[in-house]
Write an enzyme that holds these catalytic residues in place. Sequence first.
Site, short mmCIF file in Angstrom:
data_model
loop_
_atom_site.label_atom_id
_atom_site.label_comp_id
_atom_site.label_asym_id
_atom_site.label_seq_id
_atom_site.Cartn_x
_atom_site.Cartn_y
_atom_site.Cartn_z
N LYS A 22 0.84 -1.20 0.00
CA LYS A 22 0.00 0.00 0.00
C LYS A 22 0.87 1.24 0.00
CE LYS A 22 -1.91 1.76 4.01
NZ LYS A 22 -1.63 3.19 4.10
N ASN A 23 1.82 1.29 0.93
CA ASN A 23 2.59 2.52 1.12
C ASN A 23 3.59 2.79 -0.01
OD1 ASN A 23 1.15 2.99 3.38
ND2 ASN A 23 2.81 2.62 4.84
N ARG A 92 -4.65 10.24 4.31
CA ARG A 92 -3.51 11.06 4.61
C ARG A 92 -2.59 11.27 3.40
NH1 ARG A 92 -0.40 14.39 7.90
NH2 ARG A 92 1.76 13.92 7.49
N CYS A 116 -5.96 8.35 9.13
CA CYS A 116 -6.23 7.68 10.40
C CYS A 116 -6.00 8.63 11.57
CB CYS A 116 -5.28 6.49 10.56
SG CYS A 116 -5.76 5.10 9.57
N ARG A 121 -0.48 14.59 12.96
CA ARG A 121 -0.01 14.43 11.59
C ARG A 121 0.02 15.75 10.79
NH1 ARG A 121 -2.03 8.60 9.44
NH2 ARG A 121 0.04 8.56 8.57
N PRO A 122 0.82 16.69 11.23
CA PRO A 122 0.94 17.94 10.49
C PRO A 122 1.68 17.75 9.16
CG PRO A 122 2.49 17.90 12.31
CD PRO A 122 1.70 16.63 12.40
N ILE A 123 1.68 18.77 8.30
CA ILE A 123 2.43 18.66 7.03
C ILE A 123 3.45 19.79 6.89
CG2 ILE A 123 0.70 17.31 5.76
CD1 ILE A 123 -0.18 19.93 4.38
N ASP A 124 3.86 20.32 8.05
CA ASP A 124 4.82 21.43 8.03
C ASP A 124 6.14 21.06 7.33
OD1 ASP A 124 4.95 19.70 10.32
OD2 ASP A 124 6.50 20.98 11.15
N LEU A 125 6.61 19.83 7.52
CA LEU A 125 7.88 19.44 6.90
C LEU A 125 7.76 19.43 5.37
CD1 LEU A 125 8.88 16.47 9.27
CD2 LEU A 125 9.76 18.81 9.32
N ASP A 304 3.71 0.90 12.33
CA ASP A 304 2.52 0.25 11.77
C ASP A 304 2.34 -1.18 12.30
OD1 ASP A 304 1.86 2.48 10.38
OD2 ASP A 304 2.54 1.78 8.43
N ILE A 326 6.56 7.25 17.38
CA ILE A 326 6.30 7.97 16.12
C ILE A 326 4.98 8.75 16.16
CG2 ILE A 326 6.15 7.75 13.59
CD1 ILE A 326 8.84 6.78 14.69
N ARG A 396 -9.02 -0.11 4.18
CA ARG A 396 -8.16 0.90 3.55
C ARG A 396 -6.82 0.30 3.16
NH1 ARG A 396 -9.10 6.29 6.85
NH2 ARG A 396 -7.72 7.06 5.28
C1 UD1 Z 1 3.93 6.95 6.53
C2 UD1 Z 1 3.11 5.70 6.29
C3 UD1 Z 1 2.49 5.23 7.59
C4 UD1 Z 1 3.55 5.05 8.66
C5 UD1 Z 1 4.41 6.30 8.78
C6 UD1 Z 1 5.60 6.13 9.72
C7 UD1 Z 1 2.34 5.97 4.02
C8 UD1 Z 1 1.20 6.19 3.11
N1 UD1 Z 1 2.07 6.00 5.33
O1 UD1 Z 1 3.06 7.97 6.99
O2 UD1 Z 1 1.83 3.99 7.34
O3 UD1 Z 1 2.94 4.80 9.90
O4 UD1 Z 1 4.93 6.67 7.49
O5 UD1 Z 1 6.37 5.06 9.30
O6 UD1 Z 1 3.45 5.72 3.60
N2 UD1 Z 1 5.45 14.79 10.93
C9 UD1 Z 1 5.48 16.15 11.23
N3 UD1 Z 1 5.39 17.03 10.20
C10 UD1 Z 1 5.28 16.64 8.89
C11 UD1 Z 1 5.27 15.26 8.60
C12 UD1 Z 1 5.35 14.36 9.64
O7 UD1 Z 1 5.57 16.52 12.39
O8 UD1 Z 1 5.22 17.51 8.02
C13 UD1 Z 1 5.53 13.81 12.03
C14 UD1 Z 1 4.24 12.99 12.14
O9 UD1 Z 1 3.24 13.66 12.87
C15 UD1 Z 1 4.74 11.74 12.82
C16 UD1 Z 1 6.15 11.57 12.26
O10 UD1 Z 1 6.52 12.85 11.73
O11 UD1 Z 1 4.81 11.95 14.22
C17 UD1 Z 1 6.25 10.53 11.16
O12 UD1 Z 1 5.35 10.81 10.13
P1 UD1 Z 1 5.65 10.43 8.61
O13 UD1 Z 1 6.90 9.63 8.53
O14 UD1 Z 1 5.54 11.66 7.81
O15 UD1 Z 1 4.42 9.49 8.29
P2 UD1 Z 1 3.52 9.49 6.99
O16 UD1 Z 1 4.34 9.75 5.80
O17 UD1 Z 1 2.30 10.28 7.24
#
Ligand code: UD1
Length: 417
Positions: A22-23, A92, A116, A121-125, A304, A326, A396
């Site tokens: 999936k990922n 997401r 989920c 789960r912010p997207i600031d990065l 996961d 995480i 999903r």
């Molecule tokens: C992906 C996987 C998910 C897995 C996760 C961690 C997909 C579709 N999903 O999710 O199954 O559980 O990796 O291995 O591939 N964060 C921030 N700011 C950001 C982005 C992330 O603070 O802009 C934080 C998140 O809140 C979290 C951590 O970074 O605490 C890891 O998130 P991230 O690795 O980005 O996970 P996803 O890509 O959403």
Amino acid sequence: MQEYIIEGGRKLEGEVYISGSKNASLPIIAASILNGSSTKLYHVPNIHDTQITLKILKYLGCKVSKNGDKIEINSKPMKSTEIPEDLMRQMRSTVIMAGAIVGRFKEAVFTYPGGCEIGARPIDLHLNAFKKLGINIEENAGFIRCKCDKIIGANINLDFPSVGATENIILASVLAEGETTITNAAMEPEIEDLAIFLNRMGAKIEGAGTNIVKITGVKKLKEVSYKVMPDRIETGTFLCAAAVTGGNLILNQVVPEHITPIIYKLQEAGAKIEVGNKKIEIQVPKKLKAVDIKTMPYPGFPTDMQSIFGAMLTTAKGTSVIIENIFENRYKYLTELQRMGAKIQIEGKMAVIKGVKRLSAATVTSTDLRGGAALVIAGLGARGITKVENIEYIQRGYEKLEEKLTKIGAKIELKNT
Ligand code: UD1
């Protein structure tokens, strides 16, 4: 609405074929936007999240056809660069599409993604990295508008090795001018799969799968065919299903190196595991022992798998300690397991599980994808008939879960409510 009815206590035995990841599928499907031509994908799981991603591509103007696990996408006719809000909110990883859209069209409009409920789960990065690449970002009434004349390669250091941000930077920079270097990049195998796919398309990406990824922008990308890697979390889920029922399973179409920490932890708990070429065999001759787990970015123990292991450990001998590093809200499933008689204490990031002899069946509700799968694992090992509600979450990410489990001896029924 659908639910699973599981009659627990049956030993699982036989062979399982693991579906495509999936990922890995989600960013790869998004990446098909970049070549402006045809992409053929094999081994794509038919699950809710891939269906939503394809629906977005169609909405944007791509031609999509599907035949079993084979998908053909033609992104040439794509015109729109705006992801509709209702689809954006359905999962997401829709945010990954932003990198691909802006990478090709130098503009994209989207809203904050859904997904989920396992943390903020912010997207600031993602957005900070886009800015570094010279992309202008405006936020207005919940809409995020990205625009630029050109994308220019940059050095980007991630504060945290985010999987999605690493993928989004790669997608946004393959067609950029110059070189982009991501330091503290996430190292998950799905990122490597995305990079192999893009390199076959003509991109120049080095170091994917390590913590430094270099992307040298190219002018054009070409048609491509690709087989998506196997799903390592589905692999781990079936290993735990065997473990919780004292079973014996052979899993085919797997990459054992991708699940090294899972294999080690299962062995530590007393499972016998043999690793072959694209194959893993598990035998669980006696009751499992408690083990401690700390989730970490890859190659650490995957977040996961935390809930799947958590469910399995509720009946292991002794006390297990789980630390979730995480996501901050990934223990909701444990409250459901308490309804089945599990002995659990939660304190912040830590959950302490005191193994009981056996769980008793109950009606439980999925609150997220992996947490839902954990309830299925618990139900398979429990005494009596467990009802797992809200299985839309599970659908999903798992392809034909009930069919695959039935083939290896589980009694599980999918019911419409
Ligand atoms: C992906 C996987 C998910 C897995 C996760 C961690 C997909 C579709 N999903 O999710 O199954 O559980 O990796 O291995 O591939 N964060 C921030 N700011 C950001 C982005 C992330 O603070 O802009 C934080 C998140 O809140 C979290 C951590 O970074 O605490 C890891 O998130 P991230 O690795 O980005 O996970 P996803 O890509 O959403």
